[in-house]
Design a protein around this motif. Structure first.
Motif, PDB file in Angstrom:
ATOM      1  N   SER A  29      -6.742   2.919  -9.891  1.00 59.05           N
ATOM      2  CA  SER A  29      -6.724   1.458  -9.764  1.00 59.05           C
ATOM      3  C   SER A  29      -7.354   1.020  -8.444  1.00 59.05           C
ATOM      4  O   SER A  29      -7.147   1.634  -7.407  1.00 59.05           O
ATOM      5  CB  SER A  29      -5.291   0.930  -9.841  1.00 59.05           C
ATOM      6  N   GLN A  30      -8.112  -0.058  -8.520  1.00 53.59           N
ATOM      7  CA  GLN A  30      -8.727  -0.608  -7.315  1.00 53.59           C
ATOM      8  C   GLN A  30      -8.247  -2.028  -7.039  1.00 53.59           C
ATOM      9  O   GLN A  30      -8.594  -2.614  -6.034  1.00 53.59           O
ATOM     10  CB  GLN A  30     -10.240  -0.569  -7.446  1.00 53.59           C
ATOM     11  N   SER A  31      -7.429  -2.554  -7.925  1.00 54.37           N
ATOM     12  CA  SER A  31      -6.931  -3.911  -7.777  1.00 54.37           C
ATOM     13  C   SER A  31      -5.587  -3.906  -7.038  1.00 54.37           C
ATOM     14  O   SER A  31      -4.679  -3.159  -7.398  1.00 54.37           O
ATOM     15  CB  SER A  31      -6.747  -4.536  -9.163  1.00 54.37           C
ATOM     16  N   THR A  32      -5.485  -4.741  -6.029  1.00 51.82           N
ATOM     17  CA  THR A  32      -4.232  -4.844  -5.288  1.00 51.82           C
ATOM     18  C   THR A  32      -3.105  -5.322  -6.186  1.00 51.82           C
ATOM     19  O   THR A  32      -1.990  -4.798  -6.114  1.00 51.82           O
ATOM     20  CB  THR A  32      -4.393  -5.815  -4.093  1.00 51.82           C
ATOM     21  N   ILE A  36       0.390  -3.256  -7.052  1.00 48.32           N
ATOM     22  CA  ILE A  36       1.730  -3.835  -6.857  1.00 48.32           C
ATOM     23  C   ILE A  36       2.525  -3.735  -8.151  1.00 48.32           C
ATOM     24  O   ILE A  36       3.694  -3.342  -8.146  1.00 48.32           O
ATOM     25  CB  ILE A  36       1.623  -5.298  -6.366  1.00 48.32           C
ATOM     26  N   LYS A  37       1.891  -4.068  -9.265  1.00 48.71           N
ATOM     27  CA  LYS A  37       2.547  -3.976 -10.581  1.00 48.71           C
ATOM     28  C   LYS A  37       2.974  -2.537 -10.875  1.00 48.71           C
ATOM     29  O   LYS A  37       4.100  -2.287 -11.314  1.00 48.71           O
ATOM     30  CB  LYS A  37       1.600  -4.482 -11.661  1.00 48.71           C
ATOM     31  N   LEU A  38       2.090  -1.601 -10.613  1.00 48.61           N
ATOM     32  CA  LEU A  38       2.396  -0.195 -10.878  1.00 48.61           C
ATOM     33  C   LEU A  38       3.521   0.317  -9.980  1.00 48.61           C
ATOM     34  O   LEU A  38       4.359   1.107 -10.417  1.00 48.61           O
ATOM     35  CB  LEU A  38       1.136   0.655 -10.709  1.00 48.61           C
ATOM     36  N   GLU A  39       3.560  -0.137  -8.747  1.00 52.06           N
ATOM     37  CA  GLU A  39       4.654   0.266  -7.848  1.00 52.06           C
ATOM     38  C   GLU A  39       5.991  -0.274  -8.339  1.00 52.06           C
ATOM     39  O   GLU A  39       7.009   0.429  -8.311  1.00 52.06           O
ATOM     40  CB  GLU A  39       4.379  -0.201  -6.416  1.00 52.06           C
TER      41      GLU A  39
END
Length: 89
Positions: A29-32, A36-39
């Motif tokens: 992933s390169q999108s911030t 955040i969603k994945l975390e």
């Protein structure tokens, strides 16, 4: 302890697979916003693991989490491995 044929060790394994799939997505992933969603998802899997290990002492929460693993996560994992197998052939 089992839920509808889903044993505790299989449920824990399913959560570990979900965490691994999550980590794989994080690595590419390169999108911030996506990171955040994945975390947040990763933290949810950790909390669910505590619930199924009966740390919450809440039977309703345990059954709900086991149901989610059985009916939601297991099909995702199955689909993930089927797609991985197809990409290897």
């Amino acid at each position: 302890m089992t839920y509808d044929g889903l044993s505790l060790d299989v449920a824990i394994t399913a959560l570990n697979y979900m965490k691994a799939i999550n980590a794989k997505k994080k690595a590419i992933s390169q999108s911030t916003d996506e990171l955040i969603k994945l975390e947040k998802e990763f933290q949810m899997y950790r909390r669910e693991e505590l619930v199924i290990l009966n740390q919450s002492k809440d039977d309703a929460m345990w059954y709900s989490t086991m149901h989610k693993i059985d009916k939601y996560y297991c099909p995702i994992i199955k689909s993930h491995f089927e797609n991985e197998e197809k990409s290897c052939n």
